[in-house]
Motif scaffolding. Structure first.
Motif, PDB file in Angstrom:
ATOM      1  N   ARG A   1      -7.316   1.655  -4.580  1.00 13.89           N
ATOM      2  CA  ARG A   1      -7.396   0.196  -4.655  1.00 13.89           C
ATOM      3  C   ARG A   1      -8.712  -0.330  -4.101  1.00 13.89           C
ATOM      4  O   ARG A   1      -8.976  -1.535  -4.155  1.00 13.89           O
TER       5      ARG A   1
ATOM      6  N   GLN B   1      -4.083   5.373  -1.152  1.00  4.66           N
ATOM      7  CA  GLN B   1      -4.288   3.927  -1.123  1.00  4.66           C
ATOM      8  C   GLN B   1      -5.722   3.540  -1.468  1.00  4.66           C
ATOM      9  O   GLN B   1      -5.989   2.391  -1.838  1.00  4.66           O
TER      10      GLN B   1
ATOM     11  N   ASN C   1      -8.540  -6.506  13.969  1.00  7.13           N
ATOM     12  CA  ASN C   1      -7.896  -7.670  13.380  1.00  7.13           C
ATOM     13  C   ASN C   1      -7.116  -8.481  14.414  1.00  7.13           C
ATOM     14  O   ASN C   1      -6.038  -9.004  14.134  1.00  7.13           O
TER      15      ASN C   1
ATOM     16  N   HIS D   1      -2.149   3.580  10.124  1.00  5.08           N
ATOM     17  CA  HIS D   1      -1.511   2.277  10.108  1.00  5.08           C
ATOM     18  C   HIS D   1      -1.028   1.916   8.696  1.00  5.08           C
ATOM     19  O   HIS D   1      -1.172   2.711   7.778  1.00  5.08           O
ATOM     20  N   ASP D   2      -0.434   0.740   8.563  1.00  8.37           N
ATOM     21  CA  ASP D   2       0.246   0.350   7.324  1.00  8.37           C
ATOM     22  C   ASP D   2      -0.782  -0.098   6.283  1.00  8.37           C
ATOM     23  O   ASP D   2      -0.992  -1.293   6.067  1.00  8.37           O
TER      24      ASP D   2
ATOM     25  N   GLU E   1     -10.818  -4.767   4.779  1.00  2.00           N
ATOM     26  CA  GLU E   1      -9.820  -4.394   5.779  1.00  2.00           C
ATOM     27  C   GLU E   1      -9.233  -3.018   5.480  1.00  2.00           C
ATOM     28  O   GLU E   1      -9.024  -2.215   6.393  1.00  2.00           O
ATOM     29  N   LEU E   2      -8.948  -2.744   4.219  1.00  2.00           N
ATOM     30  CA  LEU E   2      -8.419  -1.449   3.831  1.00  2.00           C
ATOM     31  C   LEU E   2      -9.425  -0.340   4.125  1.00  2.00           C
ATOM     32  O   LEU E   2      -9.090   0.673   4.749  1.00  2.00           O
TER      33      LEU E   2
ATOM     34  N   PRO F   1      -0.819  -0.042   2.921  1.00  2.00           N
ATOM     35  CA  PRO F   1      -0.440  -0.829   1.739  1.00  2.00           C
ATOM     36  C   PRO F   1      -0.530  -2.337   1.939  1.00  2.00           C
ATOM     37  O   PRO F   1      -0.632  -3.085   0.965  1.00  2.00           O
ATOM     38  N   LYS F   2      -0.505  -2.789   3.191  1.00  2.00           N
ATOM     39  CA  LYS F   2      -0.583  -4.220   3.460  1.00  2.00           C
ATOM     40  C   LYS F   2      -2.020  -4.728   3.494  1.00  2.00           C
ATOM     41  O   LYS F   2      -2.242  -5.934   3.611  1.00  2.00           O
ATOM     42  N   LEU F   3      -2.994  -3.813   3.404  1.00  2.00           N
ATOM     43  CA  LEU F   3      -4.399  -4.189   3.515  1.00  2.00           C
ATOM     44  C   LEU F   3      -5.104  -4.072   2.176  1.00  2.00           C
ATOM     45  O   LEU F   3      -4.663  -3.355   1.279  1.00  2.00           O
ATOM     46  N   SER F   4      -6.234  -4.774   2.063  1.00  2.00           N
ATOM     47  CA  SER F   4      -7.045  -4.685   0.851  1.00  2.00           C
ATOM     48  C   SER F   4      -8.486  -4.995   1.210  1.00  2.00           C
ATOM     49  O   SER F   4      -8.792  -5.464   2.311  1.00  2.00           O
TER      50      SER F   4
END
Length: 215
Positions: free
Chosen positions: A84, A81, A37, A130-131, A139-140, A133-136
């Motif tokens: 989702r 996660q 990214n 990595h973080d 990307e997730l 929860p900020k991805l979807s």
């Protein structure tokens, strides 16, 4: 037993070097960084060193169990996660990791309480994920697969080192370490296949995937 450990060494090494077969026998590049990214997450050698660092802290059965509890807890949090995700395969993978590793955490904590009463199990754990929860979306899924392959690689390394060094004091832990090594080795190949199928990503885009286990 010696033969079994030797076979395990071959299997664990394949967790890193054998993934090239699934990825079309790709050759390692000369690149020194891991990019995702548009961000640079540092030299691949640093990511590989992180894996070795986790393994180097394993000096005893107690160390292995304490470190593996923290390692599993991070995996469980990250895998949660995936509910989702829009991909059924990813949701199933996440649910499996949560179920299996939550049960294994309970087992390891039971052993620690029974065999090492009164000893602190706190560890200076270095996060590897990595973080999320900020991805979807894509990307997730891609970030999880890339991070978790490296995460599994470290668990394979830690487990194999415990076995090769003869540090397990209980048969239950020897069996557990062999199970973690073999199960997570298999999951690494499955995750790599997902990356290849969905994102066209080979193993040399993975953090830490530079060579053998370094024993």
């Amino acid at each position: 037993m010696i033969a079994g450990i030797a076979a395990g060494s071959v299997l664990a090494t394949a967790a890193v070097t054998g993934v090239a077969v699934a990825a079309g026998n790709a050759q390692p590049p000369q690149a020194t960084g891991w990019h995702r990214n548009g961000q640079n997450y540092g030299p691949m050698s640093d990511m590989w060193s992180m894996g070795r660092m986790h393994g180097s802290r394993i000096g005893s059965e107690f160390d292995y169990l304490s470190e593996m509890v923290a390692h599993h807890q991070e995996a469980v949090t990250a895998a949660g996660q995936l509910q989702r995700s829009s991909r059924a395969e990813m949701r199933a993978l996440g649910a499996s990791i949560v179920k299996i590793q939550t049960a294994e955490i309970a087992t390891m904590n039971k052993w620690l309480a029974a065999w090492y009463p009164g000893r602190s199990t706190a560890v200076d754990y270095q996060p590897m994920m990595h973080d999320l929860p900020k991805l979807s979306g894509d990307e997730l899924d891609k970030a999880f697969l890339q991070d978790m392959i490296h995460h599994h690689m470290v668990a394979v390394m830690m487990s194999q080192q415990l076995l090769m060094r003869g540090q397990a004091e209980h048969q239950e832990v020897r069996a557990f370490a062999a199970s973690v090594r073999d199960t997570q080795h298999t999951e690494m190949f499955q995750m790599q296949q997902y990356l290849s199928n969905w994102f066209g990503t080979d193993r040399w885009n993975m953090p830490g995937m530079r060579g053998g286990m370094g024993w």
